[in-house]
Design a protein around this motif. Structure first.
Motif, PDB file in Angstrom:
ATOM      1  N   LYS A 153       3.137  -9.781  -3.121  1.00  0.00           N
ATOM      2  CA  LYS A 153       4.079  -8.456  -3.228  1.00  0.00           C
ATOM      3  C   LYS A 153       5.207  -8.940  -4.143  1.00  0.00           C
ATOM      4  N   SER A 182      11.438  -5.832  -4.635  1.00  0.00           N
ATOM      5  CA  SER A 182      12.496  -5.015  -5.456  1.00  0.00           C
ATOM      6  C   SER A 182      13.631  -6.043  -5.623  1.00  0.00           C
ATOM      7  N   THR A 187      14.733  -0.645 -10.490  1.00  0.00           N
ATOM      8  CA  THR A 187      14.056  -1.069  -9.293  1.00  0.00           C
ATOM      9  C   THR A 187      14.361  -0.110  -8.022  1.00  0.00           C
ATOM     10  N   GLY A 200       9.490  -2.291 -10.980  1.00  0.00           N
ATOM     11  CA  GLY A 200       9.272  -0.920 -10.908  1.00  0.00           C
ATOM     12  C   GLY A 200      10.137  -0.354  -9.724  1.00  0.00           C
ATOM     13  N   THR A 201      10.023   0.775  -9.241  1.00  0.00           N
ATOM     14  CA  THR A 201      10.814   1.410  -8.298  1.00  0.00           C
ATOM     15  C   THR A 201      10.325   1.760  -7.082  1.00  0.00           C
ATOM     16  N   THR A 202       8.916   1.559  -6.741  1.00  0.00           N
ATOM     17  CA  THR A 202       8.170   1.963  -5.600  1.00  0.00           C
ATOM     18  C   THR A 202       8.483   0.940  -4.280  1.00  0.00           C
ATOM     19  N   GLY A 203       8.967  -0.140  -4.759  1.00  0.00           N
ATOM     20  CA  GLY A 203       9.232  -1.202  -3.782  1.00  0.00           C
ATOM     21  C   GLY A 203       7.696  -1.605  -3.025  1.00  0.00           C
ATOM     22  N   ALA A 204       6.577  -1.347  -3.573  1.00  0.00           N
ATOM     23  CA  ALA A 204       5.247  -1.608  -2.962  1.00  0.00           C
ATOM     24  C   ALA A 204       4.436  -2.284  -4.330  1.00  0.00           C
ATOM     25  N   ALA A 205       4.835  -2.761  -5.171  1.00  0.00           N
ATOM     26  CA  ALA A 205       4.017  -3.391  -6.297  1.00  0.00           C
ATOM     27  C   ALA A 205       3.675  -4.845  -6.064  1.00  0.00           C
ATOM     28  N   GLU A 252       0.182  -0.960  -8.199  1.00  0.00           N
ATOM     29  CA  GLU A 252       0.873  -0.041  -7.427  1.00  0.00           C
ATOM     30  C   GLU A 252      -0.267   0.899  -6.870  1.00  0.00           C
ATOM     31  N   ALA A 253      -0.254   1.054  -5.599  1.00  0.00           N
ATOM     32  CA  ALA A 253      -1.162   2.036  -4.745  1.00  0.00           C
ATOM     33  C   ALA A 253      -2.697   1.378  -5.352  1.00  0.00           C
ATOM     34  N   ARG A 301      -0.672  -0.929 -13.167  1.00  0.00           N
ATOM     35  CA  ARG A 301       0.210  -0.062 -13.783  1.00  0.00           C
ATOM     36  C   ARG A 301       1.246  -0.686 -14.797  1.00  0.00           C
TER      37      ARG A 301
END
Length: 523
Positions: A39, A42, A78, A402-407, A426-427, A431
């Motif tokens: 993980k 952020s 982020t 990045g900005t998703t907090g889930a990278a 991501e997802a 990316r």
């Protein structure tokens, strides 16, 4: 190829990526995260601040606008401000007093090796901790408590004042949050710095810490590791004492030990305490970066086995405020990118880069300086607040996060002794990727600047196009004049100067990466 398209940026110049003659390397980039992906936090890039001159960082009557702007710039990439830990060496030289409003310090004289020495004594009052209100909204903090003094009353007073500050109306309104208190800084060095006896061992440390930490935890009203405020454990220098040792000695079974929610260790790759000559090229070294971090793998595993995150709660290039010609150079920016991302792939969730006032390794110099950070010589007029080259590492890293907090992140296998690569997902999909060429191109270098051509493979998928941003450095030993995606952040208020410049990448053709350069690709 899924997820590969030309990225269009508002107000951006888009330039073709020129392919030139270069040594070539083949790199396979997975389209989905492998099983060993970690993980990406952020707040992977966070900061540790020396406790003695905390008011200079924040401001006293009003916020330090430069500090706020620099941290906000990193947060914009982020969506989350860097975490801030206040403590370090001066953590164990601080006492709380009901008669002091903010802070009273006593400093030793500066010298050419240490132009900005740490305070020998620091006395603080309640308003000192309330300065936390001047940090960007949403900042999470860790505050250090004096263990070195071996005084339970003072530790309790400090912890109580810290917690009360974050319950004050001003700090609550500012949206700044206290996560943890840390009781003691680098206790494994106490036998050397006079804070404990010469034979002080980890076996002495555990009951000693439990005694002082019990007073601090009780005074702070901390009830356990899952409360709104908990305890940051260990905070050891490198491997003097280890988390594995204190786990085995039962620290987590004690009342204050039950409040430990995060394990921290500190790391520097060398020390400038007595001066010395450190070649910059020794830091721009892929193998050395990995060997410096791999010493923590057993502690990381033991910490994760206890269900806790593991962080580098204080780190930077060279201990004792950095070394001239290394810590303040552009080359250390590339070191910081690779070092931080390598740490993330090992399961280190955050790296708190240590900062002071006038330290050579600072990413941010938040106030005007009237003497040189290199040798202490007078500067007239003073140098205004500014970012140093390493700040650009934060821009590159946070763009990858990045900005998703889930990278998630994985290191890419790059068969070149100087080039490193990382991919972010991501997802479940690829990316971004970053490549760093640690080859040192110095001001004294002659001839043609070397370059490596990176050929990208995506498991047989059709490649398509992507967009790239480049960290451009003229020479590794420069101390200024970097650009990230065509922009300079070396401005009076950290507002980027210049237009965004991106490069159109035809992925089947790969890309070139010069020595002392980094490039980030967005798919």
């Amino acid at each position: 190829m899924t997820g590969c398209s030309t990225l269009l940026l508002a107000s951006a110049f888009v330039l073709p990526l020129l392919i030139t003659s270069a040594a070539a390397v083949n790199v396979t980039v997975p389209l989905s995260p492998p099983s060993n992906a970690q993980k990406l936090s952020s707040t992977l890039v966070s900061f540790s601040i020396e406790q003695d001159r905390w008011p200079d960082w924040t401001g006293t009557d009003s916020r330090n606008e430069f500090t706020h702007a620099a941290l906000t710039t990193l947060a914009s990439l982020t969506g989350t401000p860097p975490k801030i830990r206040v403590g370090a060496n001066s953590e164990d030289h601080t006492t709380w007093s009901p008669t002091v409003t903010i802070e009273q310090d006593a400093f030793p004289p500066p010298n050419s090796i240490t132009p900005f020495p740490e305070a020998s004594t620091i006395t603080v009052g309640d308003a000192y901790y309330q300065l936390s209100r001047f940090l960007p909204f949403g900042t999470h903090m860790v505050w250090g408590v004096n263990f070195g003094l071996d005084n339970a009353t003072n530790a309790g007073n400090m912890a109580r004042s810290i917690v009360q500050a974050f319950k004050s109306a001003a700090v609550l309104a500012a949206g700044v949050v206290l996560d943890r208190i840390e009781i003691g800084n680098e206790a494994d060095l106490y036998s050397n710095n006079g804070l404990r006896a010469k034979n002080y061992s980890v076996n002495d440390y555990v009951p000693d810490w439990i005694n002082i930490a019990s007073a601090a935890v009780s005074a702070a009203g901390i009830s356990g590791s899952s409360g709104p405020v908990s305890v940051q454990g260990a905070a050891f220098a490198n491997q003097g004492f280890t988390p594995r040792q204190i786990f085995n000695l039962g620290i987590l079974d004690s009342a204050p030990g039950k409040a430990i929610s995060v394990i921290s260790q500190h790391h520097y790759s060398a020390a400038f305490c007595n001066g010395g000559d450190f070649p910059l090229v020794s830091f721009m070294n892929k193998a050395t970066i990995r060997s410096n971090l791999s010493i923590f793998t057993a502690d990381i595993a033991a910490t994760h086995a206890q269900g806790m995150p593991y962080i580098l709660g204080e780190t930077n290039s060279i201990a004792c405020h950095g070394a001239p010609g290394v810590s303040n150079t552009a080359g250390i920016t590339l070191w910081a990118i690779d070092y931080t991302l390598q740490a993330a792939t090992l399961g280190i969730s955050e790296a708190f880069f240590h900062e002071g006032i006038g330290y050579k390794y600072n990413w941010i110099q938040p106030i005007a300086l009237n003497r040189s950070i290199v040798d202490g010589s007078p500067i007239d007029p003073p140098t205004p607040p500014h970012v140093q080259p390493a700040f650009y590492a934060g821009l590159v890293i946070n763009t990858l996060v990045g900005t998703t907090g889930a990278a998630q992140i994985v290191e890419l296998a790059v068969g070149n002794a100087n080039v490193t690569g990382y991919a972010a997902f991501e997802a479940g999909a690829l990316r971004r990727a970053v490549f760093v060429n640690l080859g040192a191109w110095l001001g004294s270098s002659v001839g043609a600047r070397p370059s490596v051509h990176v050929d990208l493979a995506f498991g047989g998928e059709t490649a398509g196009r992507a967009s790239a941003r480049r960290l451009v450095i003229q020479h590794a030993d420069d101390t200024a004049n970097l650009t990230w995606a065509g922009q300079s952040f070396e401005t009076a208020d950290v507002t980027p100067a210049g237009e965004v410049v991106t490069e159109d990448v035809v992925l089947s053709e790969g890309l070139d990466l010069r020595s002392t350069e980094a490039v980030l690709i967005t798919f």
